[in-house]
Design a protein around this motif. Structure first.
Motif, PDB file in Angstrom:
ATOM      1  N   GLY A 126       0.792  -1.230   0.000  1.00  0.00           N
ATOM      2  CA  GLY A 126       0.000   0.000   0.000  1.00  0.00           C
ATOM      3  C   GLY A 126       0.823   1.279   0.000  1.00  0.00           C
ATOM      4  N   ASN A 127       2.157   1.123  -0.146  1.00  0.00           N
ATOM      5  CA  ASN A 127       3.068   2.289  -0.135  1.00  0.00           C
ATOM      6  C   ASN A 127       2.902   3.129   1.126  1.00  0.00           C
ATOM      7  OD1 ASN A 127       4.349   1.824  -2.686  1.00  0.00           O
ATOM      8  ND2 ASN A 127       2.476   2.547  -3.699  1.00  0.00           N
TER       9      ASN A 127
ATOM     10  N   TYR B 291      15.602  -6.857   1.192  1.00  0.00           N
ATOM     11  CA  TYR B 291      15.767  -7.132  -0.239  1.00  0.00           C
ATOM     12  C   TYR B 291      14.412  -7.360  -0.898  1.00  0.00           C
ATOM     13  CZ  TYR B 291      16.797  -9.641  -4.538  1.00  0.00           C
ATOM     14  OH  TYR B 291      16.831 -10.040  -5.846  1.00  0.00           O
ATOM     15  N   ILE B 292      13.542  -8.118  -0.218  1.00  0.00           N
ATOM     16  CA  ILE B 292      12.200  -8.377  -0.765  1.00  0.00           C
ATOM     17  C   ILE B 292      11.425  -7.069  -0.901  1.00  0.00           C
ATOM     18  CG2 ILE B 292       9.969  -9.470  -0.281  1.00  0.00           C
ATOM     19  CD1 ILE B 292      11.611 -11.711   1.140  1.00  0.00           C
ATOM     20  N   ILE B 293      11.525  -6.220   0.130  1.00  0.00           N
ATOM     21  CA  ILE B 293      10.805  -4.932   0.103  1.00  0.00           C
ATOM     22  C   ILE B 293      11.303  -4.064  -1.049  1.00  0.00           C
ATOM     23  CG2 ILE B 293      10.426  -2.775   1.364  1.00  0.00           C
ATOM     24  CD1 ILE B 293      10.491  -4.450   3.955  1.00  0.00           C
ATOM     25  N   SER B 294      12.619  -4.003  -1.220  1.00  0.00           N
ATOM     26  CA  SER B 294      13.187  -3.151  -2.284  1.00  0.00           C
ATOM     27  C   SER B 294      12.936  -3.734  -3.673  1.00  0.00           C
ATOM     28  CB  SER B 294      14.694  -2.965  -2.063  1.00  0.00           C
ATOM     29  OG  SER B 294      15.366  -4.218  -2.145  1.00  0.00           O
TER      30      SER B 294
ATOM     31  N   SER C  97       5.322  -7.156  -7.516  1.00  0.00           N
ATOM     32  CA  SER C  97       3.868  -7.153  -7.602  1.00  0.00           C
ATOM     33  C   SER C  97       3.318  -7.458  -6.221  1.00  0.00           C
ATOM     34  CB  SER C  97       3.381  -8.214  -8.601  1.00  0.00           C
ATOM     35  OG  SER C  97       3.691  -9.504  -8.113  1.00  0.00           O
ATOM     36  N   ALA C  98       2.042  -7.171  -6.021  1.00  0.00           N
ATOM     37  CA  ALA C  98       1.419  -7.417  -4.722  1.00  0.00           C
ATOM     38  C   ALA C  98       1.473  -8.902  -4.373  1.00  0.00           C
ATOM     39  CB  ALA C  98      -0.024  -6.914  -4.728  1.00  0.00           C
ATOM     40  N   GLU C  99       1.177  -9.768  -5.354  1.00  0.00           N
ATOM     41  CA  GLU C  99       1.157 -11.215  -5.094  1.00  0.00           C
ATOM     42  C   GLU C  99       2.527 -11.722  -4.700  1.00  0.00           C
ATOM     43  OE1 GLU C  99      -0.377 -12.925  -8.683  1.00  0.00           O
ATOM     44  OE2 GLU C  99      -2.429 -13.047  -7.883  1.00  0.00           O
TER      45      GLU C  99
ATOM     46  N   LEU D 219       3.685 -10.347  -1.196  1.00  0.00           N
ATOM     47  CA  LEU D 219       2.990 -11.008  -0.094  1.00  0.00           C
ATOM     48  C   LEU D 219       3.559 -12.404   0.125  1.00  0.00           C
ATOM     49  CD1 LEU D 219       0.745 -11.121   2.015  1.00  0.00           C
ATOM     50  CD2 LEU D 219      -0.826 -11.870   0.208  1.00  0.00           C
ATOM     51  N   ASP D 220       3.716 -13.183  -0.941  1.00  0.00           N
ATOM     52  CA  ASP D 220       4.261 -14.533  -0.809  1.00  0.00           C
ATOM     53  C   ASP D 220       5.677 -14.505  -0.238  1.00  0.00           C
ATOM     54  OD1 ASP D 220       2.047 -15.884  -1.690  1.00  0.00           O
ATOM     55  OD2 ASP D 220       3.082 -16.985  -3.267  1.00  0.00           O
ATOM     56  N   ALA D 221       6.505 -13.636  -0.772  1.00  0.00           N
ATOM     57  CA  ALA D 221       7.910 -13.597  -0.360  1.00  0.00           C
ATOM     58  C   ALA D 221       8.058 -13.180   1.099  1.00  0.00           C
ATOM     59  CB  ALA D 221       8.694 -12.650  -1.270  1.00  0.00           C
ATOM     60  N   LEU D 222       7.293 -12.177   1.517  1.00  0.00           N
ATOM     61  CA  LEU D 222       7.389 -11.734   2.910  1.00  0.00           C
ATOM     62  C   LEU D 222       6.795 -12.774   3.862  1.00  0.00           C
ATOM     63  CD1 LEU D 222       6.683  -7.892   2.640  1.00  0.00           C
ATOM     64  CD2 LEU D 222       8.824  -9.010   3.296  1.00  0.00           C
TER      65      LEU D 222
END
Length: 448
Positions: free
Chosen positions: A61-62, A99-102, A106-108, A111-114
């Motif tokens: 959501g920035n 790293y995931i955040i940067s 995509s949203a999908e 979400l999966d990575a985090l």
């Protein structure tokens, strides 16, 4: 070789992780360990996965995510410090999250990575703790292990080539710690499994390495024959079959997500449910066949949140394709059904309540009326399903009579009854308000 999986409560804090290490080291055959994300430390605590989902929401959501990230890292840091491990491990976990955040694609994917960082962090911490005890242990990322899945975010399915890759883990020495819940697509994209994902990983790994036993450690001594929140001190199930477990888990048993055991089931690997806090207890064995208990009621499952879509039309049985066209309307609306008992002039379709709501409900009712020209169509909500489960029940004389006697004594009306040809379960639909009462009477009838 044994594959052993530890749930969220088993890795919730440093105290629990010490127990996990002791259990693993107590049996030299426990070579591959699969771990969940840290669970609740107390009833009012928050699971690590929920903290990561909140973080993902902020990133997608920035919004400012510093507080959410701090909550995640504080939890990891507390465990690492209490286990007296290097602060470098905290930095490694945080760098992965950053790293995931940067890399926010995509949203999908984000979400999966985090979400996967909970299990990934648990695996890194446990492997480091084992190493601190001078044990030969290694963290094995799912990509390195060979867990190849379909590219369906949040709904990954394991691909057959994973099993051949996983068998190569036999070539490695020491204890291997694998994070549960996620794998990688053929293109190298991180993808998570559905609900119960760490159980799915454990089952996949056990099938891949052709384990002699898959041990699943949780926070109960065994599987109970009925929900202990409904019946006090219910009897424990010492052994049950895969079919029985799948029926029980589908209908409200929370030990396993109902799809979690499929890889182990296909590979005919026995599964043992055990308690991290009482590892000496024998637990519950889940096996391919259990001839000793053939014909008995193994357990009573129950769940609320159902509705009945009732359709009536005179001479329905003579109208070829009626059922197909009714179910086609549901398919067009992306709705899956649970059961579909029928009569000569009527048909009921049992759905989960969340499947039908608002405009979708109005649209479906209108389509059924117009396209099938029915005499009546309506919806009855607030239903519960109560299920008797046991291999070969259909061959037990008088079982249905026992069940209906319990309903009569509980003064609960049977709205629907359904028994498939599988001979594994007998299902009853009741008003949700009477569910707990009838479960208690059924338990008295079959187990006391």
């Amino acid at each position: 070789m044994k594959v052993v999986k530890f749930g969220g409560s088993s890795v919730a804090n440093a105290t629990q992780l010490r127990k996990v290490a002791d259990i693993v080291l107590d049996d030299p055959e426990r070579k591959v360990v699969v771990v969940s994300a840290p669970g609740k430390r107390s009833s009012d605590d928050v699971k690590m996965t929920d903290l990561l989902i909140e973080l993902a929401g902020k990133v997608i959501g920035n919004e400012d995510y510093d507080t959410a990230l701090s909550a995640v890292m504080d939890r990891f840091r507390e465990i690492i410090q209490e286990l007296e491990l290097s602060e470098d491990l905290t930095e490694t976990i945080q760098k992965n999250i950053q790293y995931i955040i940067s890399s926010h694609e995509s949203a999908e994917w984000t979400l999966d990575a985090l979400k996967s960082c909970g299990e990934d962090g648990s695996a890194q911490i446990l492997s480091a703790y084992l190493q601190s005890k001078d044990v030969k242990a290694a963290y094995v990322n799912p990509k390195e292990a060979g867990i190849i899945v379909s590219d369906e975010p949040g709904q990954a399915q394991v691909l057959d080539e994973s099993l051949e890759q996983l068998y190569k883990l036999h070539e490695r020495e020491g204890i291997l710690v694998v994070p549960g819940f996620f794998g990688y697509s053929k293109e190298g994209r991180l993808v998570t499994f559905p609900r119960g994902g760490s159980d799915i990983t454990g089952s996949i790994v056990a099938a891949g390495v052709k384990a002699d036993l898959y041990e699943n450690f949780t926070d109960v001594d065994s599987v109970y024959c009925v929900n202990p929140n409904i019946v006090s001190n219910p009897k424990q199930i010492t052994s049950l079959t895969y079919k029985e477990m799948r029926e029980l888990s589908y209908a409200g048993f929370s030990v396993f997500h109902d799809e979690a055991l499929i890889p182990a089931f296909k590979a005919k690997i026995p599964v043992c449910i055990k308690n991290t806090n009482n590892p000496q207890a024998p637990g519950t064995m889940i096996v391919a066949e259990n001839e000793a208990g053939y014909g008995r009621v193994t357990g009573i499952a129950s769940d609320k949140g159902f509705l009945t879509l009732y359709v009536s039309k005179y001479l329905m049985n003579r109208e070829i394709g009626f059922g197909r066209r009714l179910l086609q309307i549901l398919e067009d609306e992306n709705i899956s059904f649970e059961h579909a008992p029928s009569g000569i002039d009527d048909m009921s379709v049992i759905l989960r309540e969340e499947e039908l709501y608002g405009e979708k409900e109005e649209r479906i009712l209108a389509r059924i009326q117009e396209e099938l020209d029915v005499d009546m169509v309506n919806i009855e909500r607030n239903m519960a399903m109560v299920m008797l489960v046991g291999e070969g029940m259909n061959s037990t004389i008088g079982l249905a009579s026992q069940a209906t006697r319990a309903f009569r004594e509980a003064e609960v009306n049977i709205e629907m009854i359904n028994q498939g040809s599988s001979e594994v379960s007998m299902m009853f639909g009741v008003d949700a308000e009477g569910m707990e009462r009838v479960v208690q009477y059924l338990y008295r009838e079959f187990f006391e």
